[in-house]
Design a protein around this motif. Sequence first.
Motif, PDB file in Angstrom:
ATOM      1  N   LYS A  37       5.347  14.759   5.192  1.00  0.00           N
ATOM      2  CA  LYS A  37       4.705  14.079   6.312  1.00  0.00           C
ATOM      3  C   LYS A  37       5.436  14.276   7.640  1.00  0.00           C
ATOM      4  O   LYS A  37       6.635  14.527   7.665  1.00  0.00           O
ATOM      5  N   ASN A  55       5.506   5.984  -4.748  1.00  0.00           N
ATOM      6  CA  ASN A  55       6.462   6.068  -3.636  1.00  0.00           C
ATOM      7  C   ASN A  55       7.123   4.716  -3.370  1.00  0.00           C
ATOM      8  O   ASN A  55       8.331   4.644  -3.125  1.00  0.00           O
ATOM      9  N   ARG A  64       0.832  -1.202   0.000  1.00  0.00           N
ATOM     10  CA  ARG A  64       0.000   0.000   0.000  1.00  0.00           C
ATOM     11  C   ARG A  64       0.869   1.255   0.000  1.00  0.00           C
ATOM     12  O   ARG A  64       2.015   1.238   0.469  1.00  0.00           O
ATOM     13  N   GLU A  65       0.315   2.336  -0.535  1.00  0.00           N
ATOM     14  CA  GLU A  65       1.072   3.591  -0.640  1.00  0.00           C
ATOM     15  C   GLU A  65       1.418   4.146   0.735  1.00  0.00           C
ATOM     16  O   GLU A  65       0.722   3.890   1.730  1.00  0.00           O
ATOM     17  N   GLY A  66       2.501   4.908   0.783  1.00  0.00           N
ATOM     18  CA  GLY A  66       2.923   5.504   2.041  1.00  0.00           C
ATOM     19  C   GLY A  66       4.169   6.340   1.840  1.00  0.00           C
ATOM     20  O   GLY A  66       4.626   6.551   0.712  1.00  0.00           O
ATOM     21  N   GLU A 123       6.102   4.616  10.659  1.00  0.00           N
ATOM     22  CA  GLU A 123       5.165   3.514  10.456  1.00  0.00           C
ATOM     23  C   GLU A 123       5.201   3.008   9.021  1.00  0.00           C
ATOM     24  O   GLU A 123       5.362   1.804   8.783  1.00  0.00           O
ATOM     25  N   ASP A 124       5.040   3.924   8.047  1.00  0.00           N
ATOM     26  CA  ASP A 124       5.027   3.518   6.640  1.00  0.00           C
ATOM     27  C   ASP A 124       6.370   2.940   6.211  1.00  0.00           C
ATOM     28  O   ASP A 124       6.437   1.980   5.437  1.00  0.00           O
ATOM     29  N   VAL A 172       4.667   9.297  10.579  1.00  0.00           N
ATOM     30  CA  VAL A 172       4.227   8.623   9.354  1.00  0.00           C
ATOM     31  C   VAL A 172       5.380   7.853   8.724  1.00  0.00           C
ATOM     32  O   VAL A 172       5.242   6.704   8.307  1.00  0.00           O
ATOM     33  N   TYR A 173       6.551   8.484   8.643  1.00  0.00           N
ATOM     34  CA  TYR A 173       7.725   7.800   8.100  1.00  0.00           C
ATOM     35  C   TYR A 173       8.053   6.564   8.935  1.00  0.00           C
ATOM     36  O   TYR A 173       8.429   5.515   8.399  1.00  0.00           O
ATOM     37  N   ARG A 206       6.861  -0.706   7.044  1.00  0.00           N
ATOM     38  CA  ARG A 206       6.024  -1.583   6.205  1.00  0.00           C
ATOM     39  C   ARG A 206       6.587  -1.695   4.787  1.00  0.00           C
ATOM     40  O   ARG A 206       6.676  -2.795   4.217  1.00  0.00           O
TER      41      ARG A 206
END
Length: 299
Positions: free
Chosen positions: A202, A242, A187-189, A209-210, A206-207, A213
């Motif tokens: 961001k 991304n 998924r995108e992030g 967590e994303d 956010v960085y 993943r």
Amino acid sequence: MAYRKTLKLVCGLAGGSALVVAAVTAQSQGFLGGGKRGDGDGSWSRFPAIKAAQPAWSPASHTPAPSGHFWDFNWDKRDPSALVNGKKKESVTDDPSSEQENGKPKATRNILLIRHSQYNLSGSTDKERFLTPLGREQAEFTGQRLAALGLKYDVLIHSSMTRATETAGIISKHLPDVDLVSCDLLREGAPIEPVPPVTHWKPDAVYHEDGARIEAAFRRYIHRADTKQKEDSFEIIVCHANVIRYFVCRALQFPPEGWLRMGLNNASITWLTIRPSGRVALRTLGDSGFIPPDKLTRT
């Protein structure tokens, strides 16, 4: 006078660079006056424009300096030599080199990363961010292109987000014998804070967590072939800009924080090749030449 006419003719035929060549020749023959052959810069004073066009040259100034970074052949932690070394004490063979040879991958993996097509930007939830009519057209072009390549695809993996799922579904119609697999990791992030920084991006959370993943997705899908794989493989992954840009940076061992310096069109194809030795090549980055110019977007 004869020299000036010749110089004018050469410039007219070959452009300004010819002026420099002709003038250098004239200087070496002593035609410019002001000293003997090889007398430094004195004669160039009569042609200031030519002098300005001559940068100081030396082999050192025109040779890029090495970055100091060397290729890590064990970047995916699957280098056979590293695996054998870690098991030496448990080895039952008398010849470690033979064990290592038998444990080497033989196949090449080809990973085709597809960015999803144009989608509804006004949607507030993932389900509302479905493909636009143009986006569906773009996916058709990509499906046709992949089918035209005539490759034997092993699997079509896609992000579980709506725009990627719909893109993969349309492509799948052109590759009916290829299995579809959904994956949440794709998924995108925001994979990592970009450099140079952008103020509109961001927060650190956010960085954090994303990034974990997306790095997990990289480790799952981007690596050399398993030793049991006998034939070269061709795998399609439909995901997001991304994610693809981060994968490319990581696979080529470029600084991953440089991912935002690249741009990808919707429904474009990025092709990575991973050799058994661990070498990685980028065959295409964001190829969209198969889509008509008036159908191209980058949203």
